[in-house]
Design a protein around this motif. Structure first.
Motif, PDB file in Angstrom:
ATOM      1  N   LEU A 134       0.870  -1.115   0.149  1.00 31.61           N
ATOM      2  CA  LEU A 134       0.078  -0.130   0.110  1.00 31.61           C
ATOM      3  C   LEU A 134       0.908   1.294  -0.154  1.00 31.61           C
ATOM      4  O   LEU A 134       0.798   2.271  -0.656  1.00 31.61           O
ATOM      5  N   MET A 135       1.796   1.300   0.807  1.00 29.40           N
ATOM      6  CA  MET A 135       2.877   2.349   0.746  1.00 29.40           C
ATOM      7  C   MET A 135       3.559   2.523  -0.431  1.00 29.40           C
ATOM      8  O   MET A 135       3.561   3.700  -1.151  1.00 29.40           O
ATOM      9  N   ALA A 136       4.047   1.513  -1.084  1.00 30.51           N
ATOM     10  CA  ALA A 136       4.589   1.532  -2.411  1.00 30.51           C
ATOM     11  C   ALA A 136       3.476   2.037  -3.479  1.00 30.51           C
ATOM     12  O   ALA A 136       3.899   2.718  -4.447  1.00 30.51           O
ATOM     13  N   ILE A 137       2.345   1.741  -3.570  1.00 30.74           N
ATOM     14  CA  ILE A 137       1.336   2.249  -4.378  1.00 30.74           C
ATOM     15  C   ILE A 137       1.266   3.633  -4.187  1.00 30.74           C
ATOM     16  O   ILE A 137       0.983   4.732  -4.895  1.00 30.74           O
ATOM     17  N   GLY A 138       1.120   4.381  -2.647  1.00 25.21           N
ATOM     18  CA  GLY A 138       1.245   5.842  -2.611  1.00 25.21           C
ATOM     19  C   GLY A 138       2.084   6.473  -3.160  1.00 25.21           C
ATOM     20  O   GLY A 138       2.073   7.391  -3.677  1.00 25.21           O
ATOM     21  N   ALA A 139       3.553   6.080  -3.049  1.00 27.34           N
ATOM     22  CA  ALA A 139       4.681   6.452  -3.847  1.00 27.34           C
ATOM     23  C   ALA A 139       4.549   6.413  -5.191  1.00 27.34           C
ATOM     24  O   ALA A 139       4.851   7.555  -5.909  1.00 27.34           O
ATOM     25  N   GLY A 140       4.056   5.438  -5.869  1.00 22.98           N
ATOM     26  CA  GLY A 140       3.662   5.384  -7.152  1.00 22.98           C
ATOM     27  C   GLY A 140       2.630   6.769  -7.520  1.00 22.98           C
ATOM     28  O   GLY A 140       2.887   7.351  -8.692  1.00 22.98           O
ATOM     29  N   LEU A 141       1.479   6.709  -6.941  1.00 24.96           N
ATOM     30  CA  LEU A 141       0.418   7.755  -7.003  1.00 24.96           C
ATOM     31  C   LEU A 141       1.062   9.000  -6.792  1.00 24.96           C
ATOM     32  O   LEU A 141       0.804   9.964  -7.655  1.00 24.96           O
ATOM     33  N   ALA A 142       2.033   9.356  -5.955  1.00 24.83           N
ATOM     34  CA  ALA A 142       2.597  10.528  -5.807  1.00 24.83           C
ATOM     35  C   ALA A 142       3.359  10.982  -6.823  1.00 24.83           C
ATOM     36  O   ALA A 142       3.343  12.422  -7.166  1.00 24.83           O
ATOM     37  N   PHE A 143       4.025  10.228  -7.673  1.00 25.97           N
ATOM     38  CA  PHE A 143       4.937  10.625  -8.819  1.00 25.97           C
ATOM     39  C   PHE A 143       3.819  10.881 -10.013  1.00 25.97           C
ATOM     40  O   PHE A 143       4.208  11.718 -10.694  1.00 25.97           O
ATOM     41  N   LEU A 144       2.646  10.672  -9.681  1.00 26.38           N
ATOM     42  CA  LEU A 144       1.677  11.086 -11.016  1.00 26.38           C
ATOM     43  C   LEU A 144       1.309  12.564 -10.581  1.00 26.38           C
ATOM     44  O   LEU A 144       1.010  13.324 -11.694  1.00 26.38           O
ATOM     45  N   VAL A 145       1.377  12.896  -9.529  1.00 24.81           N
ATOM     46  CA  VAL A 145       1.105  14.344  -9.111  1.00 24.81           C
ATOM     47  C   VAL A 145       2.177  15.143  -9.365  1.00 24.81           C
ATOM     48  O   VAL A 145       2.029  16.117 -10.293  1.00 24.81           O
ATOM     49  N   THR A 146       3.401  14.910  -8.999  1.00 25.22           N
ATOM     50  CA  THR A 146       4.494  15.668  -9.343  1.00 25.22           C
ATOM     51  C   THR A 146       5.801  14.979  -9.059  1.00 25.22           C
ATOM     52  O   THR A 146       5.713  14.198  -7.896  1.00 25.22           O
ATOM     53  N   PRO A 147       6.938  14.748  -9.771  1.00 26.45           N
ATOM     54  CA  PRO A 147       7.902  13.937  -9.069  1.00 26.45           C
ATOM     55  C   PRO A 147       8.594  14.243  -7.761  1.00 26.45           C
ATOM     56  O   PRO A 147       9.125  13.411  -7.231  1.00 26.45           O
ATOM     57  N   ALA A 148       8.582  15.719  -7.411  1.00 24.77           N
ATOM     58  CA  ALA A 148       9.162  15.914  -6.267  1.00 24.77           C
ATOM     59  C   ALA A 148       8.201  15.402  -5.062  1.00 24.77           C
ATOM     60  O   ALA A 148       8.686  15.067  -4.092  1.00 24.77           O
ATOM     61  N   PHE A 149       6.796  15.468  -5.325  1.00 22.29           N
ATOM     62  CA  PHE A 149       5.946  14.942  -4.442  1.00 22.29           C
ATOM     63  C   PHE A 149       6.416  13.351  -4.348  1.00 22.29           C
ATOM     64  O   PHE A 149       6.377  12.727  -3.151  1.00 22.29           O
ATOM     65  N   GLY A 150       6.708  12.535  -5.302  1.00 22.48           N
ATOM     66  CA  GLY A 150       6.907  11.236  -5.491  1.00 22.48           C
ATOM     67  C   GLY A 150       8.181  10.916  -4.733  1.00 22.48           C
ATOM     68  O   GLY A 150       8.077   9.871  -3.953  1.00 22.48           O
ATOM     69  N   LEU A 151       9.207  11.765  -4.826  1.00 25.89           N
ATOM     70  CA  LEU A 151      10.217  11.466  -4.049  1.00 25.89           C
ATOM     71  C   LEU A 151      10.220  11.480  -2.409  1.00 25.89           C
ATOM     72  O   LEU A 151      10.921  10.850  -1.709  1.00 25.89           O
ATOM     73  N   VAL A 152       9.284  12.454  -2.188  1.00 31.90           N
ATOM     74  CA  VAL A 152       9.050  12.860  -0.718  1.00 31.90           C
ATOM     75  C   VAL A 152       8.479  11.561  -0.112  1.00 31.90           C
ATOM     76  O   VAL A 152       8.668  11.235   1.003  1.00 31.90           O
ATOM     77  N   THR A 153       7.496  10.963  -0.858  1.00 33.56           N
ATOM     78  CA  THR A 153       6.634  10.040  -0.415  1.00 33.56           C
ATOM     79  C   THR A 153       7.475   8.868  -0.328  1.00 33.56           C
ATOM     80  O   THR A 153       7.346   7.837   0.565  1.00 33.56           O
ATOM     81  N   GLY A 154       8.129   8.692  -1.460  1.00 34.14           N
ATOM     82  CA  GLY A 154       9.163   7.668  -1.441  1.00 34.14           C
ATOM     83  C   GLY A 154      10.207   7.267  -0.430  1.00 34.14           C
ATOM     84  O   GLY A 154      10.679   6.429   0.188  1.00 34.14           O
ATOM     85  N   GLY A 155      10.720   8.467   0.097  1.00 30.34           N
ATOM     86  CA  GLY A 155      11.488   8.755   1.152  1.00 30.34           C
ATOM     87  C   GLY A 155      10.827   8.481   2.319  1.00 30.34           C
ATOM     88  O   GLY A 155      11.461   7.861   3.627  1.00 30.34           O
ATOM     89  N   CYS A 156       9.436   8.739   2.538  1.00 29.71           N
ATOM     90  CA  CYS A 156       8.824   8.190   3.912  1.00 29.71           C
ATOM     91  C   CYS A 156       8.478   6.838   3.928  1.00 29.71           C
ATOM     92  O   CYS A 156       8.358   6.378   4.967  1.00 29.71           O
ATOM     93  N   VAL A 157       8.354   6.288   2.855  1.00 31.28           N
ATOM     94  CA  VAL A 157       8.250   4.779   2.887  1.00 31.28           C
ATOM     95  C   VAL A 157       9.572   4.097   3.321  1.00 31.28           C
ATOM     96  O   VAL A 157       9.422   3.280   4.359  1.00 31.28           O
TER      97      VAL A 157
END
Length: 316
Positions: A110-133
Motif C-alpha cells: 500500500l505504501m509503495a502504491i502511494g509513492a507511485g500515485l505521488a509521482f503522478l502528481v509531481t516527481p518532487a512529491f513522489g520523491l518525498v513520499t518514497g523517502g517516507c516509505v
C-alpha cells in the motif's frame, strides 16, 4: 466504535482487520494538516487574494490525498502494528485485534502504491513520499527498528509526519493550481521546520501511555530511555522552538500584529498544557496520559487554524 467494528466484520469478514489497522480515525487529522500546507502555498494564497481560479486540478488533489493520507499514512501505521503486535490501546485504535498474518506485506504494498500515485502528481512529491516509505521501514522493521533507538524514533517523526506532511501540502497546493515551481518560499520553509518541531513536541505524548507495552516488547523508545518527566521537558523545549519558526513564517506573511495574535495565544496554550502535564505526570496513570494525548491533538488543531488566520491576515 466496537459496533462499527462488528458491522465491518459482518460485511468484509476477517479482512476488515486490515482496514482497522490503517486507523481511519487518524485520517481526518492528517487531512487537515495537509490542508494547512495546501492553503499556505504561495499559488493558493495568491489565487484566493485575486478571487479567481483560472485552473484547478481536482484529480491531482484526490490522487495526492489518496497517496499521502490513505496509502502512506495508513500503510505506515499498519506496517508498524504488524511488528509491534500491540495488545493494549494504540493511537487511534482502541483494543486492537491480533494483526492479520499478511499485514506487513499488505501495508508495504500500500505504501509503495502511494509513492507511485505521488509521482503522478509531481516527481518532487513522489520523491518525498518514497523517502517516507523508506523511513517507515527503518522505523518499524525488525532488521532496523529505529523505533527502539532513542532519538532515532524522534527524528523520523519530526522529518516524516511533521515536516514532510507540511512540505507535501505546499507542493500539492502549487500543483493543483498549475504553478511552474513546487518549491516552498522562505515562509514555507519556516512553516515546514516549525511543524516538524511541533510534531517532535507531540511525539513523546504518543509514547508515554504506551511505555509499559514498549518495555515489555524490549523497545527502547525515547520515552523509555529518558522517562516521562524528561520527555515532557523535551516536548516543552521543542514546542518553544516550533513556536519561534511558526511565528517567523507568520511574521513574513503580515505587516501587522493582529493576525499573528491568535497563533501566539495558541502556542502559549500548547506550552502551558505541556507544563501542567509535566507537573502532574508522576500522579497520572496510562489512561490519563492517553487522554492527554487527545487533548493535545485538539490544541494542535487550534494552532492549525491560527496559522491559516495569520496566512490570510490581509483579508482582515
Amino acid at each position: 466504535m466496537l459496533r462499527t467494528r462488528m458491522l465491518g466484520r459482518k460485511i468484509f469478514g476477517p479482512s476488515f482487520d486490515y482496514i482497522l489497522f490503517l486507523r481511519p480515525r487518524q485520517w481526518p487529522i492528517l487531512t487537515f494538516q495537509l490542508i494547512v500546507g495546501i492553503f499556505t502555498a504561495p499559488s493558493v494564497a495568491a489565487t484566493i487574494s485575486r478571487g479567481s481560479f483560472e485552473t484547478f486540478s481536482w484529480s491531482s488533489l484526490l490522487i495526492a490525498w489518496l497517496a499521502w493520507v490513505v496509502c502512506l499514512n495508513g500503510g505506515t501505521l499498519a506496517f508498524n502494528s504488524a511488528y509491534d503486535r500491540d495488545e493494549k490501546d494504540i493511537a487511534y485504535l482502541v483494543k486492537p485485534p491480533i494483526p492479520p498474518n499478511h499485514l506487513a506485506t499488505f501495508s508495504f504494498i500500500l505504501m509503495a502504491i502511494g509513492a507511485g500515485l505521488a509521482f503522478l502528481v509531481t516527481p518532487a512529491f513522489g520523491l518525498v513520499t518514497g523517502g517516507c516509505v523508506i523511513m517507515s521501514v527503518l522505523y518499524s522493521h525488525d532488521a532496523f527498528r529505529w523505533k527502539s533507538i532513542p532519538g532515532g524514533d524522534l527524528v523520523i517523526n519530526i522529518v516524516g509526519y511533521g515536516g514532510c506532511t507540511t512540505l507535501s501540502g505546499i507542493m500539492i497546493g502549487q500543483v493543483i493550481l498549475g504553478a511552474i515551481s513546487v518549491s516552498p518560499d522562505l515562509a514555507g520553509w519556516l512553516l515546514i521546520v516549525g511543524f516538524g518541531l511541533l510534531f517532535g513536541s507531540f511525539y513523546p505524548l504518543t509514547q508515554i501511555y504506551q511505555l509499559d507495552s514498549d518495555q515489555e516488547r524490549g523497545d527502547l523508545t525515547l520515552v523509555a530511555a529518558i522517562g516521562a518527566g524528561k520527555a515532557l521537558i523535551l516536548a516543552i523545549v521543542l514546542g518553544i522552538a516550533a513556536g519561534i519558526f511558526l511565528l517567523g513564517a507568520s511574521w513574513l506573511w503580515n505587516d501587522a500584529f493582529r493576525p499573528i495574535l491568535p497563533l501566539l495565544v495558541a502556542l502559549m496554550i500548547w506550552i502551558v498544557m505541556l507544563a501542567v502535564w509535566h507537573f502532574k505526570s508522576a500522579r497520572m496513570n496510562a489512561a490519563a496520559h492517553e487522554k492527554g494525548m487527545y487533548i493535545a491533538l485538539t490544541v494542535w488543531a487550534v494552532i492549525d487554524i491560527s496559522i491559516l488566520i495569520s496566512r490570510y491576515g490581509y483579508v482582515m
